[in-house]
Scaffold this active site. Structure first.
Site, short mmCIF file in Angstrom:
data_model
loop_
_atom_site.label_atom_id
_atom_site.label_comp_id
_atom_site.label_asym_id
_atom_site.label_seq_id
_atom_site.Cartn_x
_atom_site.Cartn_y
_atom_site.Cartn_z
N ASP A 74 -2.94 -0.96 10.18
CA ASP A 74 -3.17 -1.29 8.43
C ASP A 74 -3.76 -2.39 8.10
OD1 ASP A 74 -2.00 1.33 8.21
OD2 ASP A 74 0.21 0.56 7.57
N LYS B 71 0.91 -1.26 -0.01
CA LYS B 71 0.10 -0.01 -0.01
C LYS B 71 1.08 1.40 0.03
CE LYS B 71 0.78 1.20 4.56
NZ LYS B 71 1.56 2.41 4.66
P1 ATP Z 1 3.94 -0.44 9.43
O1 ATP Z 1 4.17 1.00 8.76
O2 ATP Z 1 2.50 -0.98 9.40
O3 ATP Z 1 4.62 -0.66 10.28
P2 ATP Z 1 5.85 -1.34 7.25
O4 ATP Z 1 5.40 -1.44 5.75
O5 ATP Z 1 6.47 -0.15 7.63
O6 ATP Z 1 4.53 -1.40 8.31
P3 ATP Z 1 6.39 -3.94 7.49
O7 ATP Z 1 7.05 -4.62 6.51
O8 ATP Z 1 4.86 -4.31 7.75
O9 ATP Z 1 6.71 -2.39 7.84
O10 ATP Z 1 7.37 -4.76 8.88
C1 ATP Z 1 7.17 -3.99 10.12
C2 ATP Z 1 7.64 -5.02 11.19
O11 ATP Z 1 7.16 -6.12 11.01
C3 ATP Z 1 9.17 -5.39 10.81
O12 ATP Z 1 9.94 -5.03 12.03
C4 ATP Z 1 9.22 -6.75 10.77
O13 ATP Z 1 10.10 -7.66 11.16
C5 ATP Z 1 7.81 -7.15 11.25
N1 ATP Z 1 6.97 -8.34 10.62
C6 ATP Z 1 6.38 -9.35 11.21
N2 ATP Z 1 5.75 -10.15 10.33
C7 ATP Z 1 6.03 -9.62 8.99
C8 ATP Z 1 5.91 -9.92 7.72
N3 ATP Z 1 4.89 -10.92 7.56
N4 ATP Z 1 6.15 -9.00 6.69
C9 ATP Z 1 7.02 -8.01 7.12
N5 ATP Z 1 7.12 -7.56 8.09
C10 ATP Z 1 7.00 -8.37 9.13
#
Ligand code: ATP
Length: 282
Positions: free
Chosen positions: A134, A10
């Site tokens: 999210d 997203k």
């Molecule tokens: P948000 O803004 O919702 O925190 P993001 O896009 O910045 O999301 P993600 O890739 O969702 O970041 O990862 C956020 C954290 O979630 C990381 O520290 C990661 O280790 C943990 N995590 C747990 N499960 C997952 C997964 N299936 N995919 C990605 N990250 C994950």
């Protein structure tokens, strides 16, 4: 039997943090959309819940958001079945692109099917909120106005046509850390969501982009100058607008014309290792 669910990334076309609830949760008002950069979540029946990934960086235990989603659905529905979940990771991790939330949402949709639960999207979104703010949006993964703590998702229909160049600097952001540092009293960036919504409704790309902004951008950019450097480059190479997604660090540029987007993409590749040219879904 295997169920495969696409889990798209997203971006936040707008993000406004309105206030902090007593328990520390934030009140959001943001326009989100999904792009054709996606993880693939494979789900097979099993006695217990297990998660594996091909990434090497992610936890393969209850810390994985996909695991937490399966557990939340199990608890809500009272089913005793488990599932073997494998995540083919393509979305950069901790990038502001909602990869973990989208995997969690894909698990909710997939298990709803595998376990014959018949939950509506609204019900899955409500369950998903227990995992991350999210996840409700990602259950829908279509352009929407998202408000409340993330649980109010109002689909907005078709977007004006544009292409998206994503540029992810090589740093990972901790969303909780950025949110803790965010100070409502000195908020400097505020989207005009009504303009964004009107632009979408009237199929007017210029009006939509005129209202865009991300309230969290100033906090992340202050700590990481790469954010503004990448934004400047995106604009210099021809993007119509450039903005950070979520709490960062991924920055995206939007281009109304595909030829322009290709030029921006090729130019950005010289400065940033992770660059993607993508289209919005739908
Ligand atoms: P948000 O803004 O919702 O925190 P993001 O896009 O910045 O999301 P993600 O890739 O969702 O970041 O990862 C956020 C954290 O979630 C990381 O520290 C990661 O280790 C943990 N995590 C747990 N499960 C997952 C997964 N299936 N995919 C990605 N990250 C994950």
């Amino acid at each position: 039997m295997e169920i495969m669910q696409k889990a798209p990334a997203k971006i936040n076309l707008s993000l406004d943090a309105l206030y902090r609830h007593r328990n520390g949760d934030h009140e959001w008002r943001m326009v989100m959309t999904s792009v054709d950069l996606a993880d693939y979540v494979h789900i097979r029946p099993a006695k217990t819940i297990s998660v594996t990934t091909d990434s090497g960086f992610l936890p393969e235990d209850p810390r994985n958001l996909a695991y937490q989603a399966a557990r939340a659905l199990q608890q809500e529905s009272g089913v005793h079945a488990g599932a073997r979940i494998h995540i083919e990771k393509h979305i950069p991790v901790a990038a502001g692109l909602g990869g973990g939330s989208s995997d969690a949402a894909a698990v909710l949709r997939g298990l709803n099917e595998l376990w014959h639960l018949g939950y509506s999207r609204e019900q899955l979104a409500r369950i998903g909120l227990r995992v991350d703010s999210d996840v409700p949006y990602c259950v829908y993964s279509e352009t929407a106005l998202v408000s409340g703590r993330g649980e109010i998702v109002e689909p907005l229909g078709k977007l004006p046509q544009f292409w998206v160049v994503l540029a992810k600097p090589s740093l990972s952001i901790s969303t909780p850390r950025i949110l803790r540092a965010f100070d409502y009293k000195s908020k400097t960036l505020c989207p005009d969501n009504d303009k964004v919504l009107a632009g979408i409704k009237q199929n007017d790309f210029a009006l939509m982009t005129a209202g865009m902004a991300n309230s969290l951008e100033a906090v992340t950019a202050q700590r990481h100058p790469e954010i503004n450097a990448l934004k400047e480059r995106l604009l210099k190479y021809g993007a119509d607008v450039a903005q950070m997604s979520g709490s960062g660090p991924t920055v995206f540029g939007l281009c109304a014309k595909r030829s322009r987007a290709v030029r921006v993409y090729n130019s950005m590749k010289g400065f940033c290792r992770e660059v993607y040219l993508v289209h919005t879904l739908g």
